[in-house]
Write a protein that holds these residues in place. Sequence first.
Motif, mmCIF file in Angstrom:
data_model
loop_
_atom_site.group_PDB
_atom_site.id
_atom_site.type_symbol
_atom_site.label_atom_id
_atom_site.label_comp_id
_atom_site.label_asym_id
_atom_site.label_seq_id
_atom_site.Cartn_x
_atom_site.Cartn_y
_atom_site.Cartn_z
ATOM 1 N N ILE A 53 0.835 -1.212 0.000
ATOM 2 C CA ILE A 53 0.000 0.000 0.000
ATOM 3 C C ILE A 53 0.867 1.258 0.000
ATOM 4 N N SER A 54 1.838 1.300 0.911
ATOM 5 C CA SER A 54 2.702 2.481 0.992
ATOM 6 C C SER A 54 3.569 2.600 -0.254
ATOM 7 N N GLY A 55 3.976 1.450 -0.808
ATOM 8 C CA GLY A 55 4.796 1.465 -2.008
ATOM 9 C C GLY A 55 4.066 2.064 -3.194
ATOM 10 N N VAL A 56 2.805 1.699 -3.364
ATOM 11 C CA VAL A 56 2.011 2.240 -4.471
ATOM 12 C C VAL A 56 1.838 3.751 -4.310
ATOM 13 N N LEU A 57 1.549 4.177 -3.084
ATOM 14 C CA LEU A 57 1.378 5.615 -2.828
ATOM 15 C C LEU A 57 2.679 6.369 -3.078
ATOM 16 N N GLY A 58 3.788 5.797 -2.612
ATOM 17 C CA GLY A 58 5.079 6.433 -2.827
ATOM 18 C C GLY A 58 5.470 6.458 -4.292
ATOM 19 N N ALA A 59 5.156 5.374 -5.000
ATOM 20 C CA ALA A 59 5.464 5.300 -6.426
ATOM 21 C C ALA A 59 4.688 6.366 -7.202
ATOM 22 N N ARG A 60 3.448 6.577 -6.805
ATOM 23 C CA ARG A 60 2.629 7.607 -7.460
ATOM 24 C C ARG A 60 3.159 9.004 -7.151
ATOM 25 N N SER A 70 4.267 19.332 -13.826
ATOM 26 C CA SER A 70 3.430 20.419 -14.343
ATOM 27 C C SER A 70 2.042 19.930 -14.748
ATOM 28 N N ILE A 71 2.000 18.733 -15.347
ATOM 29 C CA ILE A 71 0.703 18.188 -15.770
ATOM 30 C C ILE A 71 -0.225 17.995 -14.580
ATOM 31 N N TYR A 72 0.304 17.434 -13.499
ATOM 32 C CA TYR A 72 -0.521 17.130 -12.336
ATOM 33 C C TYR A 72 -0.832 18.366 -11.493
ATOM 34 N N PHE A 73 0.114 19.307 -11.444
ATOM 35 C CA PHE A 73 -0.141 20.528 -10.682
ATOM 36 C C PHE A 73 -1.174 21.402 -11.372
ATOM 37 N N ASN A 74 -1.203 21.352 -12.698
ATOM 38 C CA ASN A 74 -2.197 22.126 -13.455
ATOM 39 C C ASN A 74 -3.541 21.408 -13.547
ATOM 40 N N ASN A 75 -3.507 20.088 -13.357
ATOM 41 C CA ASN A 75 -4.748 19.293 -13.399
ATOM 42 C C ASN A 75 -4.759 18.331 -12.211
ATOM 43 N N PRO A 76 -5.003 18.830 -11.010
ATOM 44 C CA PRO A 76 -4.921 18.012 -9.791
ATOM 45 C C PRO A 76 -5.768 16.752 -9.820
ATOM 46 N N VAL A 77 -6.886 16.784 -10.537
ATOM 47 C CA VAL A 77 -7.756 15.612 -10.581
ATOM 48 C C VAL A 77 -7.039 14.419 -11.208
ATOM 49 N N ILE A 79 -4.169 13.411 -10.576
ATOM 50 C CA ILE A 79 -3.364 12.737 -9.551
ATOM 51 C C ILE A 79 -4.019 11.431 -9.120
ATOM 52 N N PHE A 80 -5.330 11.420 -9.076
ATOM 53 C CA PHE A 80 -6.060 10.263 -8.559
ATOM 54 C C PHE A 80 -6.335 9.197 -9.619
ATOM 55 N N LYS A 81 -5.981 9.462 -10.869
ATOM 56 C CA LYS A 81 -6.233 8.507 -11.940
ATOM 57 C C LYS A 81 -5.067 7.528 -12.052
ATOM 58 N N ILE A 82 -4.809 6.849 -10.961
ATOM 59 C CA ILE A 82 -3.685 5.921 -10.921
ATOM 60 C C ILE A 82 -3.909 4.728 -11.842
ATOM 61 N N TYR A 83 -5.172 4.452 -12.163
ATOM 62 C CA TYR A 83 -5.500 3.334 -13.043
ATOM 63 C C TYR A 83 -5.031 3.599 -14.476
ATOM 64 N N GLU A 84 -4.664 4.833 -14.792
ATOM 65 C CA GLU A 84 -4.164 5.154 -16.122
ATOM 66 C C GLU A 84 -2.639 5.021 -16.208
ATOM 67 N N GLY A 85 -2.031 4.586 -15.106
ATOM 68 C CA GLY A 85 -0.580 4.426 -15.083
ATOM 69 C C GLY A 85 0.107 5.630 -14.476
ATOM 70 N N GLY A 86 1.424 5.532 -14.355
ATOM 71 C CA GLY A 86 2.195 6.638 -13.802
ATOM 72 C C GLY A 86 2.717 6.329 -12.414
#
Length: 276
Positions: A53-60, A70-77, A79-86
């Motif tokens: 659990i902590s590893g996935v959060l840290g990896a994200r 820049s992509i995530y800071f400009n589009n904060p939503v 951040i939560f789309k972890i199912y799309e990879g990253g």
Amino acid sequence: MKELFSIGPFHIYFFGVAVAAGIAAGTIFAINEAKKRDISSETITDLILITIISGVLGARLFYILFYNPSIYFNNPVEIFKIYEGGLSIHGGIFTAIATGYIYTVKKKQSFLKLADIIVTALPLAQGIGRVGCDVFGKTMNNIMPWGINYGGQILHPAQVYEFILDYILFIFLWRRSYHKKFDGELFAIYLISYPIIRGIVEFFRINPIIWGPFSISHLLSLILVIIGIVVYKILSKNRSKYNNDLVNKEIKLNASILYLIVLIAVSVFVFYYVQG
């Protein structure tokens, strides 16, 4: 992601199945190794769950901060789309170590002894998980038979390179566990070895470049290697007389080579069968 099948609104993807299989295989292996050392399966499974659990959060978090901030800071939503990879494996390792240490301290367990078990199982889990990854490498300049056709281009199957190296590291750590000189030795070796594997594979992947042929992933890998070397030197200097009671239970060389060949053969077949 490569979809295997769907049941109504539920879609089953190859990557998810591979990751689940990797976690299951790694957990079973770790529990078996823990039993040989009189460590309860509950302790190991709790530690694995917490570090996953902590590893996935840290990896994200690391991916957001170091790869596409820049992509995530400009589009904060996003951040939560972890199912799309990253995800950044380096971030996962850092946070897993931190939470694992906190857990063992609270449970009054030996962090180094448990870490040696976990990092031995980890390359096995990582290797199996990589079989399902569909983030391919760079375009092949010289077409090789193992290249994979993706979108009309022949690409380096960076996943194959990595899971083969992961399996080799797994077998090495497994054999070394019967001859280790001090608790934490395998942990330190993993911190040195896996980032080197990641650095090698990185030359065939596409990630943000920071200098010459070196990417941000190379920088993070270098940091982990340095940490691993420091940890190894500190532990090896401070070790007291160590008794490895598993020395007489070593897996045979021929058997370990067979395991490696089977792992590679099955993984290569599954990878090309599904992804090809």
